[in-house]
Design a protein around this motif. Sequence first.
Motif, PDB file in Angstrom:
ATOM      1  N   LEU A 109       0.556  -0.987  -0.007  1.00  0.00           N
ATOM      2  CA  LEU A 109      -0.055   0.279  -0.108  1.00  0.00           C
ATOM      3  C   LEU A 109       1.135   1.369  -0.167  1.00  0.00           C
ATOM      4  O   LEU A 109       1.717   1.313   0.878  1.00  0.00           O
ATOM      5  CB  LEU A 109      -1.232  -0.475   1.431  1.00  0.00           C
ATOM      6  CG  LEU A 109      -1.801   1.523   1.483  1.00  0.00           C
ATOM      7  CD1 LEU A 109      -3.211   0.595   0.261  1.00  0.00           C
ATOM      8  CD2 LEU A 109      -2.368   1.428   2.818  1.00  0.00           C
ATOM      9  N   VAL A 110       0.297   2.430  -1.033  1.00  0.00           N
ATOM     10  CA  VAL A 110       1.226   3.209  -1.067  1.00  0.00           C
ATOM     11  C   VAL A 110       0.540   4.833  -0.549  1.00  0.00           C
ATOM     12  O   VAL A 110      -0.647   4.414  -1.599  1.00  0.00           O
ATOM     13  CB  VAL A 110       2.090   3.996  -2.286  1.00  0.00           C
ATOM     14  CG1 VAL A 110       2.290   5.000  -2.319  1.00  0.00           C
ATOM     15  CG2 VAL A 110       3.668   2.538  -2.795  1.00  0.00           C
ATOM     16  N   ILE A 111       0.372   4.890  -0.111  1.00  0.00           N
ATOM     17  CA  ILE A 111      -0.376   6.829   0.364  1.00  0.00           C
ATOM     18  C   ILE A 111      -0.025   7.885  -0.335  1.00  0.00           C
ATOM     19  O   ILE A 111       1.088   8.429   0.518  1.00  0.00           O
ATOM     20  CB  ILE A 111      -1.234   6.925   2.057  1.00  0.00           C
ATOM     21  CG1 ILE A 111      -2.029   5.480   1.945  1.00  0.00           C
ATOM     22  CG2 ILE A 111      -2.288   7.944   1.734  1.00  0.00           C
ATOM     23  CD1 ILE A 111      -1.891   5.686   3.970  1.00  0.00           C
ATOM     24  N   THR A 135      -4.351  10.021  -1.837  1.00  0.00           N
ATOM     25  CA  THR A 135      -4.792   8.531  -2.861  1.00  0.00           C
ATOM     26  C   THR A 135      -4.176   7.005  -2.794  1.00  0.00           C
ATOM     27  O   THR A 135      -2.891   6.969  -3.286  1.00  0.00           O
ATOM     28  CB  THR A 135      -4.492   8.836  -4.242  1.00  0.00           C
ATOM     29  OG1 THR A 135      -2.884   9.133  -3.962  1.00  0.00           O
ATOM     30  CG2 THR A 135      -5.190  10.085  -4.921  1.00  0.00           C
ATOM     31  N   PRO A 136      -4.566   6.260  -1.978  1.00  0.00           N
ATOM     32  CA  PRO A 136      -4.099   5.565  -1.479  1.00  0.00           C
ATOM     33  C   PRO A 136      -3.582   4.634  -2.641  1.00  0.00           C
ATOM     34  O   PRO A 136      -5.206   3.980  -3.520  1.00  0.00           O
ATOM     35  CB  PRO A 136      -4.830   4.633  -0.105  1.00  0.00           C
ATOM     36  CG  PRO A 136      -5.857   5.814  -0.016  1.00  0.00           C
ATOM     37  CD  PRO A 136      -5.330   6.859  -0.517  1.00  0.00           C
ATOM     38  N   ARG A 137      -3.146   3.889  -3.193  1.00  0.00           N
ATOM     39  CA  ARG A 137      -2.986   2.686  -4.090  1.00  0.00           C
ATOM     40  C   ARG A 137      -2.642   1.308  -3.499  1.00  0.00           C
ATOM     41  O   ARG A 137      -1.326   1.094  -2.496  1.00  0.00           O
ATOM     42  CB  ARG A 137      -2.010   3.189  -4.765  1.00  0.00           C
ATOM     43  CG  ARG A 137      -2.339   4.071  -5.718  1.00  0.00           C
ATOM     44  CD  ARG A 137      -1.348   4.536  -7.140  1.00  0.00           C
ATOM     45  NE  ARG A 137      -0.193   4.728  -7.132  1.00  0.00           N
ATOM     46  CZ  ARG A 137       1.511   5.637  -6.668  1.00  0.00           C
ATOM     47  NH1 ARG A 137       0.520   6.626  -5.903  1.00  0.00           N
ATOM     48  NH2 ARG A 137       2.162   4.653  -6.421  1.00  0.00           N
ATOM     49  N   HIS A 164      -7.542  -1.741  -4.874  1.00  0.00           N
ATOM     50  CA  HIS A 164      -8.006  -2.992  -5.976  1.00  0.00           C
ATOM     51  C   HIS A 164      -8.300  -3.984  -4.816  1.00  0.00           C
ATOM     52  O   HIS A 164      -8.532  -5.410  -5.560  1.00  0.00           O
ATOM     53  CB  HIS A 164      -6.408  -3.175  -7.088  1.00  0.00           C
ATOM     54  CG  HIS A 164      -5.314  -4.172  -6.701  1.00  0.00           C
ATOM     55  ND1 HIS A 164      -4.724  -2.933  -6.495  1.00  0.00           N
ATOM     56  CD2 HIS A 164      -5.088  -5.032  -6.940  1.00  0.00           C
ATOM     57  CE1 HIS A 164      -2.924  -3.389  -6.328  1.00  0.00           C
ATOM     58  NE2 HIS A 164      -3.763  -5.156  -5.938  1.00  0.00           N
ATOM     59  N   PHE A 165      -7.721  -4.370  -3.804  1.00  0.00           N
ATOM     60  CA  PHE A 165      -7.734  -5.169  -2.791  1.00  0.00           C
ATOM     61  C   PHE A 165      -7.863  -4.863  -0.904  1.00  0.00           C
ATOM     62  O   PHE A 165      -7.328  -3.570  -1.011  1.00  0.00           O
ATOM     63  CB  PHE A 165      -6.687  -6.562  -2.836  1.00  0.00           C
ATOM     64  CG  PHE A 165      -6.919  -7.391  -2.211  1.00  0.00           C
ATOM     65  CD1 PHE A 165      -8.093  -8.622  -2.507  1.00  0.00           C
ATOM     66  CD2 PHE A 165      -6.606  -7.789  -1.006  1.00  0.00           C
ATOM     67  CE1 PHE A 165      -8.246  -9.696  -1.829  1.00  0.00           C
ATOM     68  CE2 PHE A 165      -6.879  -9.204   0.580  1.00  0.00           C
ATOM     69  CZ  PHE A 165      -7.534 -10.029  -0.665  1.00  0.00           C
ATOM     70  N   MET A 166      -8.729  -5.694  -0.781  1.00  0.00           N
ATOM     71  CA  MET A 166      -8.659  -5.298   0.599  1.00  0.00           C
ATOM     72  C   MET A 166      -9.390  -6.933   1.551  1.00  0.00           C
ATOM     73  O   MET A 166     -10.290  -7.484   0.847  1.00  0.00           O
ATOM     74  CB  MET A 166      -9.900  -4.122   1.250  1.00  0.00           C
ATOM     75  CG  MET A 166     -10.637  -3.606   2.347  1.00  0.00           C
ATOM     76  SD  MET A 166     -11.791  -1.926   2.330  1.00  0.00           S
ATOM     77  CE  MET A 166     -12.987  -3.004   2.945  1.00  0.00           C
ATOM     78  N   ASP A 167      -9.129  -7.194   2.761  1.00  0.00           N
ATOM     79  CA  ASP A 167      -9.274  -8.140   3.781  1.00  0.00           C
ATOM     80  C   ASP A 167     -10.174  -7.186   4.857  1.00  0.00           C
ATOM     81  O   ASP A 167     -10.334  -5.946   4.336  1.00  0.00           O
ATOM     82  CB  ASP A 167      -8.038  -8.971   3.292  1.00  0.00           C
ATOM     83  CG  ASP A 167      -6.939  -8.466   4.430  1.00  0.00           C
ATOM     84  OD1 ASP A 167      -6.942  -7.351   4.971  1.00  0.00           O
ATOM     85  OD2 ASP A 167      -5.859  -9.246   4.371  1.00  0.00           O
ATOM     86  N   GLY A 186     -14.693  -2.586  -7.375  1.00  0.00           N
ATOM     87  CA  GLY A 186     -14.065  -3.390  -7.142  1.00  0.00           C
ATOM     88  C   GLY A 186     -14.134  -4.652  -6.601  1.00  0.00           C
ATOM     89  O   GLY A 186     -15.519  -4.034  -5.383  1.00  0.00           O
ATOM     90  N   GLN A 187     -13.294  -5.393  -5.771  1.00  0.00           N
ATOM     91  CA  GLN A 187     -13.790  -5.831  -4.368  1.00  0.00           C
ATOM     92  C   GLN A 187     -13.923  -5.612  -3.593  1.00  0.00           C
ATOM     93  O   GLN A 187     -14.108  -5.566  -2.117  1.00  0.00           O
ATOM     94  CB  GLN A 187     -11.961  -7.296  -4.787  1.00  0.00           C
ATOM     95  CG  GLN A 187     -12.288  -8.262  -3.843  1.00  0.00           C
ATOM     96  CD  GLN A 187     -11.702  -7.633  -2.463  1.00  0.00           C
ATOM     97  OE1 GLN A 187     -10.799  -6.803  -2.571  1.00  0.00           O
ATOM     98  NE2 GLN A 187     -11.653  -8.679  -1.201  1.00  0.00           N
TER      99      GLN A 187
END
Length: 114
Positions: A16-18, A30-32, A65-68, A96-97
């Motif tokens: 994760l980069v913010i 802007t988190p990526r 693009h992904f999150m738990d 998305g997810q």
Amino acid sequence: MTSAASPHLTGGLDTLVICGRVDADRAELTPRGELVHGCADILARTLAGLPATVTRVDLDMAGVHFMDTAGLQFLDVLADHGRQRSLTVTATNWNGQPRRILELAGLDTTDPLT
């Protein structure tokens, strides 16, 4: 301004980069990447580094693009920061997810902090 995950927290560098900028009293972040273990710590460090003059923090989540379930902790950190400092905070543009996780958790997919 950029904050990144360290390898020992997430198992991979830059999970994760913010990135962001401060314009007057507003911070646009802007988190990526992925909201996984360690992401809440990255957000907390980023928020702690904001100037005291900031009264609003807006996160554009389109690059996630992904999150738990750690993503829910990420949201808690953001909401707590807003409450503790009497700031307006938003997290918008989910897709998305990660958006599906918000739906399953019963949160508003437009802005889960509302």
